[in-house]
Design a protein around this motif. Sequence first.
Motif, mmCIF file in Angstrom:
data_model
loop_
_atom_site.group_PDB
_atom_site.id
_atom_site.type_symbol
_atom_site.label_atom_id
_atom_site.label_comp_id
_atom_site.label_asym_id
_atom_site.label_seq_id
_atom_site.Cartn_x
_atom_site.Cartn_y
_atom_site.Cartn_z
ATOM 1 N N GLY A 76 36.397 35.652 43.866
ATOM 2 C CA GLY A 76 35.216 36.368 43.411
ATOM 3 C C GLY A 76 34.493 36.943 44.609
ATOM 4 N N PHE A 77 34.434 38.265 44.686
ATOM 5 C CA PHE A 77 33.740 38.938 45.784
ATOM 6 C C PHE A 77 32.629 39.782 45.159
ATOM 7 C CE2 PHE A 77 37.183 37.289 48.056
ATOM 8 C CZ PHE A 77 36.984 37.465 49.419
ATOM 9 N N PHE A 78 31.392 39.289 45.300
ATOM 10 C CA PHE A 78 30.318 39.753 44.435
ATOM 11 C C PHE A 78 29.599 41.001 44.929
ATOM 12 C CE2 PHE A 78 31.009 35.208 43.785
ATOM 13 C CZ PHE A 78 31.457 35.272 42.469
ATOM 14 N N ASP A 79 30.017 41.529 46.071
ATOM 15 C CA ASP A 79 29.529 42.836 46.502
ATOM 16 C C ASP A 79 30.486 43.953 46.099
ATOM 17 O OD1 ASP A 79 27.257 41.756 47.648
ATOM 18 O OD2 ASP A 79 28.174 41.535 49.636
ATOM 19 N N ASN A 80 31.593 43.599 45.472
ATOM 20 C CA ASN A 80 32.591 44.601 45.100
ATOM 21 C C ASN A 80 32.061 45.735 44.228
ATOM 22 O OD1 ASN A 80 34.585 43.425 46.583
ATOM 23 N ND2 ASN A 80 35.869 42.810 44.858
ATOM 24 N N PRO A 81 31.139 45.468 43.282
ATOM 25 C CA PRO A 81 30.644 46.584 42.464
ATOM 26 C C PRO A 81 30.052 47.724 43.282
ATOM 27 C CG PRO A 81 30.082 44.508 41.425
ATOM 28 C CD PRO A 81 30.658 44.160 42.775
ATOM 29 N N LYS A 82 29.516 47.416 44.468
ATOM 30 C CA LYS A 82 28.998 48.481 45.335
ATOM 31 C C LYS A 82 30.116 49.393 45.824
ATOM 32 C CE LYS A 82 25.425 45.322 47.074
ATOM 33 N NZ LYS A 82 24.914 44.605 48.275
ATOM 34 N N LEU A 83 31.348 48.862 45.789
ATOM 35 C CA LEU A 83 32.520 49.636 46.224
ATOM 36 C C LEU A 83 33.284 50.219 45.038
ATOM 37 C CD1 LEU A 83 33.858 47.066 48.868
ATOM 38 C CD2 LEU A 83 32.373 49.045 49.283
ATOM 39 N N GLY A 84 32.738 50.025 43.858
ATOM 40 C CA GLY A 84 33.428 50.496 42.660
ATOM 41 C C GLY A 84 34.559 49.595 42.227
ATOM 42 N N LEU A 85 34.529 48.319 42.679
ATOM 43 C CA LEU A 85 35.583 47.364 42.359
ATOM 44 C C LEU A 85 35.004 46.215 41.537
ATOM 45 C CD1 LEU A 85 37.232 47.119 45.903
ATOM 46 C CD2 LEU A 85 38.125 48.372 43.917
ATOM 47 N N PRO A 86 35.827 45.559 40.722
ATOM 48 C CA PRO A 86 35.325 44.409 39.960
ATOM 49 C C PRO A 86 35.049 43.218 40.867
ATOM 50 C CG PRO A 86 37.694 44.649 39.653
ATOM 51 C CD PRO A 86 37.240 45.871 40.408
ATOM 52 N N SER A 87 34.111 42.366 40.456
ATOM 53 C CA SER A 87 33.760 41.196 41.248
ATOM 54 C C SER A 87 34.874 40.163 41.245
ATOM 55 C CB SER A 87 32.480 40.547 40.709
ATOM 56 O OG SER A 87 31.389 41.412 40.853
ATOM 57 N N LEU A 88 35.571 40.048 40.123
ATOM 58 C CA LEU A 88 36.571 39.003 39.956
ATOM 59 C C LEU A 88 37.955 39.594 39.809
ATOM 60 C CD1 LEU A 88 34.653 36.774 37.382
ATOM 61 C CD2 LEU A 88 34.677 36.535 39.869
ATOM 62 N N ASN A 89 38.948 38.910 40.343
ATOM 63 C CA ASN A 89 40.344 39.297 40.112
ATOM 64 C C ASN A 89 41.173 38.025 40.241
ATOM 65 O OD1 ASN A 89 41.902 39.633 43.025
ATOM 66 N ND2 ASN A 89 39.699 39.980 43.203
ATOM 67 N N GLY A 90 42.433 38.150 40.570
ATOM 68 C CA GLY A 90 43.248 36.957 40.743
ATOM 69 C C GLY A 90 44.556 37.023 39.984
ATOM 70 N N LEU A 91 45.282 35.899 39.993
ATOM 71 C CA LEU A 91 46.588 35.848 39.358
ATOM 72 C C LEU A 91 46.932 34.410 39.017
ATOM 73 C CD1 LEU A 91 48.722 34.621 41.669
ATOM 74 C CD2 LEU A 91 48.364 36.873 42.647
ATOM 75 N N MET A 92 47.935 34.253 38.150
ATOM 76 C CA MET A 92 48.502 32.951 37.835
ATOM 77 C C MET A 92 49.998 32.998 38.093
ATOM 78 S SD MET A 92 46.719 31.653 34.303
ATOM 79 C CE MET A 92 44.930 31.573 34.118
ATOM 80 N N VAL A 93 50.513 31.922 38.687
ATOM 81 C CA VAL A 93 51.950 31.770 38.890
ATOM 82 C C VAL A 93 52.403 30.591 38.039
ATOM 83 C CG1 VAL A 93 53.808 31.431 40.546
ATOM 84 C CG2 VAL A 93 51.733 32.652 41.243
ATOM 85 N N LEU A 94 53.404 30.819 37.192
ATOM 86 C CA LEU A 94 53.926 29.761 36.327
ATOM 87 C C LEU A 94 55.249 29.262 36.874
ATOM 88 C CD1 LEU A 94 53.538 28.200 33.620
ATOM 89 C CD2 LEU A 94 55.011 29.930 32.569
ATOM 90 N N PHE A 95 55.346 27.952 37.052
ATOM 91 C CA PHE A 95 56.542 27.311 37.561
ATOM 92 C C PHE A 95 57.191 26.470 36.464
ATOM 93 C CE2 PHE A 95 53.669 27.946 41.057
ATOM 94 C CZ PHE A 95 54.455 28.282 42.153
ATOM 95 N N SER A 96 58.495 26.305 36.529
ATOM 96 C CA SER A 96 59.185 25.389 35.635
ATOM 97 C C SER A 96 58.792 23.962 35.977
ATOM 98 C CB SER A 96 60.703 25.543 35.767
ATOM 99 O OG SER A 96 61.364 24.445 35.146
ATOM 100 N N ALA A 97 58.428 23.195 34.952
ATOM 101 C CA ALA A 97 58.079 21.789 35.174
ATOM 102 C C ALA A 97 59.319 20.928 35.366
ATOM 103 C CB ALA A 97 57.263 21.262 33.998
ATOM 104 N N THR A 98 60.495 21.514 35.167
ATOM 105 C CA THR A 98 61.749 20.781 35.336
ATOM 106 C C THR A 98 62.371 21.016 36.703
ATOM 107 O OG1 THR A 98 62.198 20.940 32.964
ATOM 108 C CG2 THR A 98 64.058 20.397 34.394
#
Length: 330
Positions: A76-98
Amino acid sequence: MAHDIRVVTEAELRGVVTLNKEIIRVIEKAFSALSDGGVIMPPVMSMEMADVNGEVDVKTAYIPGFDGFAIKVSPGFFDNPKLGLPSLNGLMVLFSATTGMVQAVFLDNGYLTDLRTAAAGAVAAHHFAPDVVHTAGVIGTGVQARLQMKAAHIVRPFQRLLVWGRDAAHAQACADDLARDLKCETRVVEHPGDLVMASQLVVTTTPARDPIVKARWLHPELHITAMGSDQDGKNEIEPEALIKADLYVADRVAQAEKLGELRSAMAAGIWDKGTPPELGQVITGRSRGRRSDAEITIADLTGTGVQDTAIATHVFERLKNGTTGTVISA
């Protein structure tokens, strides 16, 4: 030996998963699993970068019986709206539990986090709000404020909605969006106390570090779900309110003691109720929920890794036999 990894973008995810009763059930089952024991959920790895007004959280959990486990990175980078970017982003990585092999990468820009967070709010509303909610209120005006009210409306279809935010224009835009989406009477209030005192269900969705909700505003028939306090230093609810409530519940006590509203009550030296129940324990009947409409209840939801693993495995199950996303070999 190379294996297939499905890479899915936010736009593609939005086409296959939305906020609905199914997602709420998925997250409810995750909390149930958390109360059953056997879940491995490390503490949240949290890094604050004050000089750039940013933070990054990393969450994960292994749930016995699930085919996979997710690791979620949420900046979360909360000055991003000043740059025309969203405050929040990110990703999820799913791994096999086996095997531990990567199964999927969800480039969701926080979309799945938004869904699982809103669904958790609906789970809390279902178990703690009065059976009939005439008026709901949301403190905050961002994406999560909108999603929380949509999720709450699924389980407690209120007729009136009140909105408060520090920025009047943002509050009005939020109210207009929710009035259109929920088809209910919606208005902005000038003071958060007016919102709390008029509502049976309140959700707080801000990054506040000074309490917005005061203990003196609490009243019978009120349930509050606090969503914003997910890092050391954040605090939306006056610590005395946790003492005044008939029932306080955390999503994960060990986490709420470090990140949530419970941390603030303990730091103030006023917490005297021992170890509080967890949401999963209420869902499974191990701890009590609301006993009457007259009670005051508070749910402290800091966001847990089981929610991320639950939604990621659910999405992968829906996608694995289809063509959504891009399959690469690695």
